[in-house]
Design an enzyme around this catalytic site. Structure first.
Site, PDB file in Angstrom:
ATOM      1  N   HIS A  77       0.805  -1.212   0.000  1.00 33.22           N
ATOM      2  CA  HIS A  77       0.000   0.000   0.000  1.00 33.22           C
ATOM      3  C   HIS A  77       0.842   1.268   0.000  1.00 33.22           C
ATOM      4  O   HIS A  77       0.358   2.319  -0.430  1.00 33.22           O
ATOM      5  CB  HIS A  77      -0.940   0.009   1.202  1.00 33.22           C
ATOM      6  CG  HIS A  77      -2.175  -0.809   0.991  1.00 33.22           C
ATOM      7  ND1 HIS A  77      -2.216  -2.165   1.228  1.00 33.22           N
ATOM      8  CD2 HIS A  77      -3.414  -0.473   0.540  1.00 33.22           C
ATOM      9  CE1 HIS A  77      -3.433  -2.632   0.946  1.00 33.22           C
ATOM     10  NE2 HIS A  77      -4.166  -1.625   0.531  1.00 33.22           N
ATOM     11  N   GLY A  78       2.046   1.215   0.473  1.00 39.38           N
ATOM     12  CA  GLY A  78       2.847   2.427   0.449  1.00 39.38           C
ATOM     13  C   GLY A  78       4.190   2.280   1.126  1.00 39.38           C
ATOM     14  O   GLY A  78       4.404   1.377   1.938  1.00 39.38           O
TER      15      GLY A  78
END
Length: 483
Positions: free
Chosen positions: A327-328
């Protein structure tokens, strides 16, 4: 190009008319149109990164052919690793290079060593790179596992990789579902078109009325959390839960609806996750395409649940940690993934991870039992708590936010940063939840009511709400574009 932009309002009808009115008798010409439209759609953001999509397409097209024709398993594995290393290398460089360099420097600084790093780069994160690299990589995996045979039609494969409705934020499609549809001649289906338009409308409602309307409130609370009482901080976490759901599921609905306009059925990505009765059911209903990707290409290859409980627990933890990292490039996402693994593992150990796999809340009666309501509320509270880490910029900020909830416990009415009436937002969420509960049996037909009067009233309310809550002064991009 954004789904909720003026440019897309002109782009989609033009492509649709060319597809069905001009090229309807020529499948190859239709695929050429979809490929050109998809590259234009993506290049509208930054044409320079089209080379990455093309390169990823070429590599996995060639790799899959080699995997298929090689007889020795060792050579098949070697070519599979070419796909994995290339795609993860591409993703790793653009998304995680600076993150790992900064983490390395910070680690040595904590040990008392000062490192002046000149290795960080000004890297722009290509939109959707996490999605299309996973999609092309899954194609190579499926060929290796003999789930599909590689296609020799490069045009069809390139269209599969870059299909614009789901290119930048999913659903992450498996070739076994999408590719056969691309190479099959399609006929104009009125019911499918109408169904697609309904999903587009519902997705836009979620984005404009739920996500974008709540965004200024969430931004204000998370930016100034140290000045607000606990009641407001709880409100911020709850509102972000609905913001991210409206934003991401809204995008998925629009993507599925747009694909229907071209005779293509994408897989469902959200199935009312906030009506889940345990955390396993939540992950069977939230970002389904990503959950399935990790299940088929990480969890099962690691041994799944076949090698005892300890190995299973390890595999579950790996999947959630990698999912968080996907996700990041921030430790907050890793903590978010770790937290969900801690929620999921007890459910797995108790054998409840498949308990609600083929059922929905209130399946036999409209009103759910108090026990079900309690379970749904508990799952929502835990998920909303985890979103605090997801939304915060740093772990320290997330921890401080949580501490202020418990240490600064008091109640105070919150005032909208732009002076709007807060009661409108409370009513909005309650009505939205009630409507989703009514349609909970079929996520693809949100307006499937027999009465024309009821349908007319719902359409009127949805459109008026979009006009009422539309705010041109905020960032209208989708949250998951950054992933």
């Amino acid at each position: 190009m954004l789904f909720n932009s003026i440019e897309f309002c002109f782009f989609l009808p033009i492509v649709f008319c060319l597809y069905w009115c001009v090229l309807k008798k020529n499948l190859r010409a239709q695929n050429v149109l979809l490929l050109v439209a998809s590259y234009f759609f993506y290049g509208f953001w930054d044409w320079r990164f089209l080379s990455l999509i093309f390169l990823s397409t070429v590599v996995d097209y060639f790799v899959a052919q080699q995997i298929f024709i090689k007889e020795k398993k060792s050579l098949k594995i070697l070519w599979l690793w070419v796909s994995v290393i290339f795609n993860l290398g591409l993703l790793g460089f653009f998304k995680y290079y600076n993150f790992f360099i900064a983490s390395w420097v910070e680690m040595f600084s904590n040990l008392g060593y000062t490192i002046h790093s000149t290795w960080t780069l000004q890297i722009i994160l290509p939109v959707g790179i996490s999605f299309y690299t996973f999609q092309t990589m899954s194609y190579s995996f499926d060929v290796y596992y003999k789930q599909i045979k590689p296609t020799k039609d490069f045009l069809a494969f390139a269209t599969f990789v870059s299909f614009f409705p789901q290119l930048v934020a999913g659903p992450i499609e498996r070739a076994s579902n999408l590719l056969p549809q691309i190479i099959t001649k399609k006929t104009f289906n009125h019911n499918q078109i109408v169904s697609g338009l309904k999903l587009i409308l519902w997705g836009l409602f979620k984005k404009i009325v739920m996500a974008d309307a709540l965004a200024p409130i969430v931004d204000d609370i998370f930016s100034n959390y140290s000045t607000y009482p606990s009641s407001t901080l709880i409100l911020g976490a709850v509102f972000f839960s609905f913001q991210i759901y409206g934003d991401f599921s809204g995008y998925s609905d629009i993507a599925i609806g747009v694909a229907k306009l071209f005779g293509i059925e994408l897989l469902s990505n959200f199935k009312f996750p906030y009506f889940s009765r345990n955390i396993a059911e939540f992950w069977n209903r939230w970002h389904i395409s990503l959950s399935n990707w990790f299940k088929y290409y990480v969890y099962i290859p690691l041994g799944g649940s076949r090698r005892g409980r300890l190995v299973s627990i390890r595999n579950i933890a790996i999947v959630f940690l990698v999912s968080g990292l996907w996700h990041g490039a921030n430790w907050t996402y890793i903590v978010w993934g770790a937290f969900h693994s801690l929620l999921y593992i007890p459910t797995f150990l108790l054998g409840n991870n498949k308990k609600y796999k083929n059922s929905i809340v209130g399946e036999t009666s409209f009103i759910s039992t108090f026990k079900e309501f309690f379970k749904i509320t508990l799952v929502f509270v835990l998920v909303s708590f985890s979103w605090i880490f997801f939304r915060s910029k740093t772990i320290l900020q997330a921890v401080d936010y949580i501490q202020n909830i418990f240490l600064n416990f008091s109640f105070e009415l919150y005032n909208h940063p732009r002076g709007y009436r807060m009661i409108d937002y409370y009513v909005l969420i309650m009505v939205f939840l009630l409507f989703e509960y009514i349609i909970r049996k079929d996520e693809r037909n949100p307006f499937d009511f027999k009465s024309r009067v009821v349908r007319f009233l719902i359409y009127t309310i949805v459109i008026l709400s979009m006009l009422l809550f539309y705010d041109d002064g905020i960032d209208r991009s989708f949250i998951y574009f950054q992933f």
